[in-house]
Design an enzyme around this catalytic site. Sequence first.
Site, short mmCIF file in Angstrom:
data_model
loop_
_atom_site.label_atom_id
_atom_site.label_comp_id
_atom_site.label_asym_id
_atom_site.label_seq_id
_atom_site.Cartn_x
_atom_site.Cartn_y
_atom_site.Cartn_z
N HIS A 71 0.80 -1.23 0.00
CA HIS A 71 0.00 0.00 0.00
C HIS A 71 0.84 1.28 0.00
O HIS A 71 0.64 2.17 0.82
CB HIS A 71 -0.95 0.00 1.19
CG HIS A 71 -2.15 -0.87 0.99
ND1 HIS A 71 -3.08 -0.65 0.00
CD2 HIS A 71 -2.57 -1.99 1.65
CE1 HIS A 71 -4.03 -1.58 0.06
NE2 HIS A 71 -3.74 -2.41 1.05
N HIS A 119 -6.54 -3.26 -5.42
CA HIS A 119 -6.12 -1.87 -5.66
C HIS A 119 -5.36 -1.71 -6.98
O HIS A 119 -5.10 -0.57 -7.38
CB HIS A 119 -5.28 -1.37 -4.48
CG HIS A 119 -6.11 -1.11 -3.26
ND1 HIS A 119 -6.66 0.11 -2.98
CD2 HIS A 119 -6.50 -1.94 -2.27
CE1 HIS A 119 -7.35 0.04 -1.86
NE2 HIS A 119 -7.28 -1.20 -1.40
#
Length: 246
Positions: free
Chosen positions: A12, A71
């Site tokens: 992330h 993502h």
Amino acid sequence: RRVHGVVVGSIHGQYGDLVAILRKCGLPPQQRYLFLGNLVDRGPQSLETLWLVMALKLCHPDHIFVVRGKHECASISRIYGLYDECKRRYNVRLWKRLAPWCDALPAAALVGGRVFAVSSGLSPELQATLDCIRRLPRGDVPDTGLLCDLLWAEADNNADGWEDAGGRSVSFCFGARVVADFMQQCDVDLICRSSQVVEHGFEALFGGRLVTLFSAPNYYGEYDNYGAILHINESLHCTVTVLNHT
């Protein structure tokens, strides 16, 4: 004994933590890496994180492997950070150019024929072999179906079969019976997944048949969690290393 490879969970955009993992475990070609997706969003340096993994893949294609996470999808990265980072630091065209690379990533990996690695979870559409995953078209992630489940389904230690995803309203939760049936049908020994924050960086469920890895310690600057990575040696013996925030 030479390590077969290192499995890295969600990063992330925490570039410093990615660099710390590479320094700790070694650079390719001395080391192999499998990333379980979710390289971007939330963290402050999604671009550096993505570019470093891309560069390593270009230089060492047989030592860097990446599966797709939720993502690595334009509809998600448009909201959770990558789009805004591209727009702020460069331009929106950069975000659009990154989308095809994300769309082309495989949905899962098989390590040594025995460890099934995926970003998130299993699917009711998985068959007795993994050929259905190999045949998946690359591109946009649909709202339902096999690709959606691989990127969104969550493991639930209190579940047995398939259950609704609750408030998330995407994909399913799955439990012990689902895991046992899949492992028997596909002849695997371990399911390794990411895409879920866990306090100690890793969590073993269903008698150790499934392990969740999360490699972004102190996630988003708001969670007091550790990170973790999984080492797999040539005998497919697995050990976990817990990571502090850099």
